[in-house]
Structures are given as structure tokens and as C-alpha cells.
Design an enzyme around this catalytic site. Structure first.
Site, PDB file in Angstrom:
ATOM      1  N   THR A 110      -8.829   2.537 -18.260  1.00 35.90           N
ATOM      2  CA  THR A 110      -8.791   1.166 -17.744  1.00 35.90           C
ATOM      3  C   THR A 110     -10.120   0.449 -17.920  1.00 35.90           C
ATOM      4  O   THR A 110     -11.195   1.027 -17.704  1.00 35.90           O
ATOM      5  CB  THR A 110      -8.420   1.184 -16.249  1.00 35.90           C
ATOM      6  OG1 THR A 110      -7.154   1.836 -16.101  1.00 35.90           O
ATOM      7  CG2 THR A 110      -8.331  -0.226 -15.687  1.00 35.90           C
ATOM      8  N   GLU A 111     -10.044  -0.835 -18.286  1.00 35.77           N
ATOM      9  CA  GLU A 111     -11.225  -1.688 -18.434  1.00 35.77           C
ATOM     10  C   GLU A 111     -11.072  -2.927 -17.564  1.00 35.77           C
ATOM     11  O   GLU A 111      -9.957  -3.253 -17.126  1.00 35.77           O
ATOM     12  CB  GLU A 111     -11.401  -2.087 -19.904  1.00 35.77           C
ATOM     13  CG  GLU A 111     -11.649  -0.889 -20.817  1.00 35.77           C
ATOM     14  CD  GLU A 111     -11.940  -1.296 -22.258  1.00 35.77           C
ATOM     15  OE1 GLU A 111     -11.975  -2.511 -22.563  1.00 35.77           O
ATOM     16  OE2 GLU A 111     -12.133  -0.373 -23.083  1.00 35.77           O
ATOM     17  N   ARG A 149       7.966  12.684  21.391  1.00 34.67           N
ATOM     18  CA  ARG A 149       7.754  11.421  22.094  1.00 34.67           C
ATOM     19  C   ARG A 149       8.999  11.033  22.892  1.00 34.67           C
ATOM     20  O   ARG A 149      10.106  10.978  22.350  1.00 34.67           O
ATOM     21  CB  ARG A 149       7.422  10.323  21.072  1.00 34.67           C
ATOM     22  CG  ARG A 149       7.278   8.919  21.638  1.00 34.67           C
ATOM     23  CD  ARG A 149       6.059   8.764  22.494  1.00 34.67           C
ATOM     24  NE  ARG A 149       5.830   7.353  22.811  1.00 34.67           N
ATOM     25  CZ  ARG A 149       5.055   6.943  23.795  1.00 34.67           C
ATOM     26  NH1 ARG A 149       4.410   7.835  24.551  1.00 34.67           N
ATOM     27  NH2 ARG A 149       4.879   5.659  24.023  1.00 34.67           N
ATOM     28  N   GLN A 184      20.484   7.291  18.279  1.00 39.98           N
ATOM     29  CA  GLN A 184      21.161   7.249  16.977  1.00 39.98           C
ATOM     30  C   GLN A 184      20.368   6.461  15.941  1.00 39.98           C
ATOM     31  O   GLN A 184      20.317   6.854  14.764  1.00 39.98           O
ATOM     32  CB  GLN A 184      22.562   6.647  17.140  1.00 39.98           C
ATOM     33  CG  GLN A 184      23.410   6.769  15.883  1.00 39.98           C
ATOM     34  CD  GLN A 184      24.790   6.167  16.070  1.00 39.98           C
ATOM     35  OE1 GLN A 184      24.917   4.959  16.267  1.00 39.98           O
ATOM     36  NE2 GLN A 184      25.828   6.998  16.020  1.00 39.98           N
ATOM     37  N   GLN A 208       6.280   3.228  11.563  1.00 39.63           N
ATOM     38  CA  GLN A 208       7.091   2.439  12.504  1.00 39.63           C
ATOM     39  C   GLN A 208       7.596   3.308  13.655  1.00 39.63           C
ATOM     40  O   GLN A 208       7.570   2.902  14.819  1.00 39.63           O
ATOM     41  CB  GLN A 208       8.269   1.813  11.764  1.00 39.63           C
ATOM     42  CG  GLN A 208       9.096   0.835  12.589  1.00 39.63           C
ATOM     43  CD  GLN A 208       8.369  -0.476  12.838  1.00 39.63           C
ATOM     44  OE1 GLN A 208       7.483  -0.856  12.081  1.00 39.63           O
ATOM     45  NE2 GLN A 208       8.727  -1.167  13.916  1.00 39.63           N
ATOM     46  N   GLU A 225      -1.584   5.051 -13.045  1.00 43.22           N
ATOM     47  CA  GLU A 225      -0.748   5.773 -14.012  1.00 43.22           C
ATOM     48  C   GLU A 225       0.472   4.965 -14.440  1.00 43.22           C
ATOM     49  O   GLU A 225       1.524   5.535 -14.745  1.00 43.22           O
ATOM     50  CB  GLU A 225      -0.288   7.120 -13.437  1.00 43.22           C
ATOM     51  CG  GLU A 225      -1.355   8.189 -13.430  1.00 43.22           C
ATOM     52  CD  GLU A 225      -1.930   8.459 -14.789  1.00 43.22           C
ATOM     53  OE1 GLU A 225      -1.290   9.133 -15.616  1.00 43.22           O
ATOM     54  OE2 GLU A 225      -3.045   7.982 -15.034  1.00 43.22           O
ATOM     55  N   GLU A 255       5.906  -2.094 -12.342  1.00 43.23           N
ATOM     56  CA  GLU A 255       6.442  -3.040 -13.335  1.00 43.23           C
ATOM     57  C   GLU A 255       6.421  -2.425 -14.733  1.00 43.23           C
ATOM     58  O   GLU A 255       7.380  -2.569 -15.509  1.00 43.23           O
ATOM     59  CB  GLU A 255       5.637  -4.338 -13.306  1.00 43.23           C
ATOM     60  CG  GLU A 255       5.795  -5.174 -12.041  1.00 43.23           C
ATOM     61  CD  GLU A 255       4.941  -4.696 -10.878  1.00 43.23           C
ATOM     62  OE1 GLU A 255       5.105  -5.209  -9.754  1.00 43.23           O
ATOM     63  OE2 GLU A 255       4.080  -3.801 -11.093  1.00 43.23           O
TER      64      GLU A 255
END
Length: 383
Positions: free
Chosen positions: A125-126, A269, A280, A337, A364, A368
Site C-alpha cells: 500500500t502507498e 448477568r 427468548q 450490545q 487485504e 468492496e
């Protein structure tokens, strides 16, 4: 069709798990907060043969395959992404040597990974060439029996800690075809003109070495050329077919680790007089997370297995990287969450996993780029 691992593979996976739990657990948060490099852990992993598993025995390696490599990375990242990343990266790029190097190059450069303190990196990468690797402008110009390298790279693993850097260079600028302009050259980092600055302030994977690299008239002998001059782009694409399979293993490990934390938390918890796991809505979330992780595992293992059969599948490798990394981001988000407000603080491991997850969809090959690869493999060239 047999989905069972061999006994040897199970032993390797267990050894990686035991090592990670024993060595990472108590120090991972400290390494992350201080952005320090896990020197001692790296030394131990090297001694146990838990790095570079795909390197054959004749070159000093363990002599296993990409599937075993992916499984070890999975177990490392399952315990801590940052330390896992650094241990995974010390042989990063040597696939180029195995695929295209001469016998002399392999015997010279590969054994020290296991016998000494050699650390590899792959400088691709540059600043102005990320996903568009064909636009890389770092030059390597012939001068007598040497190449003279000038240019810069950015966001490179092991830039400051590495002893050997495999560099993607522009060697044939007059060539019109993008597939004939670049070459891959090995550079020892103690050569005059090589400089690297560590990039501080990463969101995640903070103990791993990520650097900017500068080449100023760096001279290397022409025998450091890996493969054929002008064939660098093709060689790089073949490298990605391999590296993306085990980077998908990174994502799989992170997702499994986040799921492990979620399961433990919802069992312990209590809210409204009963464990979170008794509701559920919580069970549905755990079920969905576990299903995604298991689906990702099947894709990752198959892609790596095909590599070991000598049948690399570009489409499947890209799919496994795309899907596993997407799953990692989704599962770690859902796990945080479930942890509620506690998960938002850095004394909780899930917070560190959350920060580490996003980069999986970037390096890597961004998500996209993976979609482009998959689409082209399915549709072929369209006019």
C-alpha cells in the site's frame, strides 16, 4: 464428504488455543493500552512452531498447510486480536518466495524465521495507491547488477520491527498493460536508505507494528528479485488468493471470541430476577450469532483446504474473506450490545474486540474489492 479434522489437526488447534489462553489472557489489555510489541510471546510462539505453518520442513518450517495456518490464527484471534495479529504477521509475504522464489532464495531467507529472529513484511500500500495496486509508484530502477528503490509505503505491517521487507515496485513504467508494470523485490531492512516510522493511534490491533516506510536510493542486488520482472501484479493476485483465506481465519477467530464472551455474559448477568440468557430475545440473538460463525467457519476451512489440495479458488477465497469479516463485525457488535453499558469500557475484553473488528473489512482487500473479485469470477469479462 468428510468434515472431520484429523487428530493431528485437532492437536494443532488445541495447542494454539492453550498457548493463546495461557500467554495472551493476562497481558492483552496492557499491550493494547500501551501499544507495546509482544516480543516475549512472539519468541515463544516461534519456538513452538506456531508461526509460518505452511512453510515446508525443507525450509525450516512445520510443514503443514493453509488450513492448519487458518486454524491457528483463528485460535489466536479468539483470545486477543492484537497479539494474534502480530504473531500471524511475522511470516507475512513469504508466500511469494514459496510460489516464485528460487531454491537459493528459499534456503537463504526462510529458515531464519524459525531459527533466528527474522520478521517479514509485505510493503504494498502507498499513500495514493491502496485498493488500486496497479497505481503503485515506488520505483525500482536497474543500475548495474542492482536495483535502486525510491518511494514510500504506508500502513505496512512490521515496518519498524521487520528484518526483511518484500516490496511491490514499479519496474517497467513504459509498459501499457497494468499486469506488466510491477515486480516484487526482497529488501533487507538494514540497508542504507530504508527508514520506517511506526504509525501510532490505531483504533484497534494496537500492539501490532504498523508503519510508514521510506525508500531513498535503497540498493539491493538483482538476485533479490522474486519471480519474473514485470510479473509482480499477477504474483500479487496469486498471493491474495492465499493470504485472504487465512485473514478470513482472523475474522472467524474474532467472531468466535465475541460469541464466547456473549454466552458467558448472558449466563451470568441477571435482569428482572433471571439470567439474560433465559429471555427468548437473547436466545434468538445467540442463535443467529452462532449460525453466522459456523457458516463462516465452513467457508474459511473449505477455501484453505482447497489451497492445500493445489486448487486455489479465487471466488471462494474472496467470498470467505468477505463473509467472515462481515460476520466478525456483526457478531462483535451484537455481543457488545448484550454486554450493555459494561461493554463500553476498556476493562472489558469485548471493547477491545469491537475496536479491532472493523479493520478486517479494510485490509487485504476491502469488502468492496472482494465483491468486485467475486462478481468478475462469476460473470467473466463483459464488453
Amino acid at each position: 464428504m468428510n468434515f472431520d479434522l484429523t487428530n493431528e489437526q485437532k492437536d494443532i488447534k488445541k495447542a494454539a488455543r492453550d498457548f493463546a489462553v495461557g500467554e495472551f489472557t493476562d497481558v492483552a489489555r496492557e499491550y493494547d493500552l500501551n501499544e507495546t510489541f509482544p516480543e516475549e510471546i512472539l519468541k515463544k510462539a516461534r519456538g513452538l512452531g506456531l508461526v509460518g505453518l505452511f512453510i515446508p520442513e525443507e525450509y525450516g518450517g512445520p510443514g503443514f498447510g493453509y488450513l492448519e495456518q487458518a486454524m491457528v490464527f483463528e485460535e489466536f484471534w479468539r483470545v486477543d486480536p492484537g497479539i494474534g495479529q502480530q504473531l500471524c504477521s511475522i511470516s507475512f509475504g513469504v508466500e511469494e518466495l514459496l510460489l516464485y522464489g528460487t531454491e537459493e532464495q528459499k534456503k537463504k531467507f526462510l529458515p531464519p524465521i524459525f531459527e533466528g529472529d527474522t520478521i517479514f513484511g509485505f510493503a504494498i500500500t502507498e499513500p495514493d495507491a491502496g485498493s488500486d495496486t496497479a497505481a503503485a509508484s515506488t520505483t525500482a530502477v536497474k543500475d548495474g547488477n542492482e536495483y535502486v528503490i525510491n518511494g514510500s509505503k504506508v500502513m505496512i505491517g512490521n515496518g519498524t520491527k521487520g528484518t526483511h521487507m518484500i516490496v511491490y515496485c514499479l519496474t517497467n513504467p513504459e509498459e501499457k498493460s497494468k499486469t506488466g508494470r510491477h515486480s516484487i523485490i526482497l529488501v533487507e531492512t538494514d540497508r542504507k536508505g530504508y527508514e520506517a516510522d511506526r504509525m501510532e493511534g490505531k483504533m484497534g490491533l494496537r500492539c501490532s507494528d504498523t508503519s510508514s516506510i521510506y525508500f531513498t536510493d535503497v540498493r539491493v542486488p538483482q538476485e533479490n528479485l522474486i519471480g519474473k520482472e514485470g510479473n509482480g501484479f499477477i504474483q500479487l493476485m496469486n498471493f491474495f488468493d492465499r493470504s485472504r483465506a487465512y485473514v478470513a481465519g482472523h475474522a472467524l477467530g474474532l467472531a468466535q471470541g465475541a460469541l464466547d464472551m456473549a454466552i458467558k455474559h448472558v449466563r451470568e448477568r441477571k435482569q428482572f430476577g433471571q439470567p439474560l440468557g433465559a429471555f427468548q430475545v437473547t436466545q434468538f440473538k445467540i442463535a443467529e450469532m452462532a449460525t453466522k460463525v459456523e457458516t463462516a467457519r465452513n467457508m474459511v476451512y473449505k477455501a484453505a483446504w482447497l489451497l492445500d489440495q493445489g486448487r486455489p479458488d479465487t471466488k471462494l477465497t474472496a467470498m470467505s474473506k468477505l463473509y467472515a469479516c462481515h460476520v466478525a463485525v456483526e457478531v462483535v457488535d451484537e455481543s457488545l450490545q448484550l454486554h450493555g453499558g459494561y461493554g463500553y469500557f476498556n476493562d472489558q475484553d469485548i471493547e477491545r474486540f469491537y475496536r479491532a473488528a472493523k479493520v478486517l473489512e479494510i485490509y487485504e482487500g476491502t469488502k468492496e474489492v472482494e465483491k468486485i473479485v467475486i462478481g468478475r469470477e462469476i460473470l467473466g469479462k463483459l464488453k
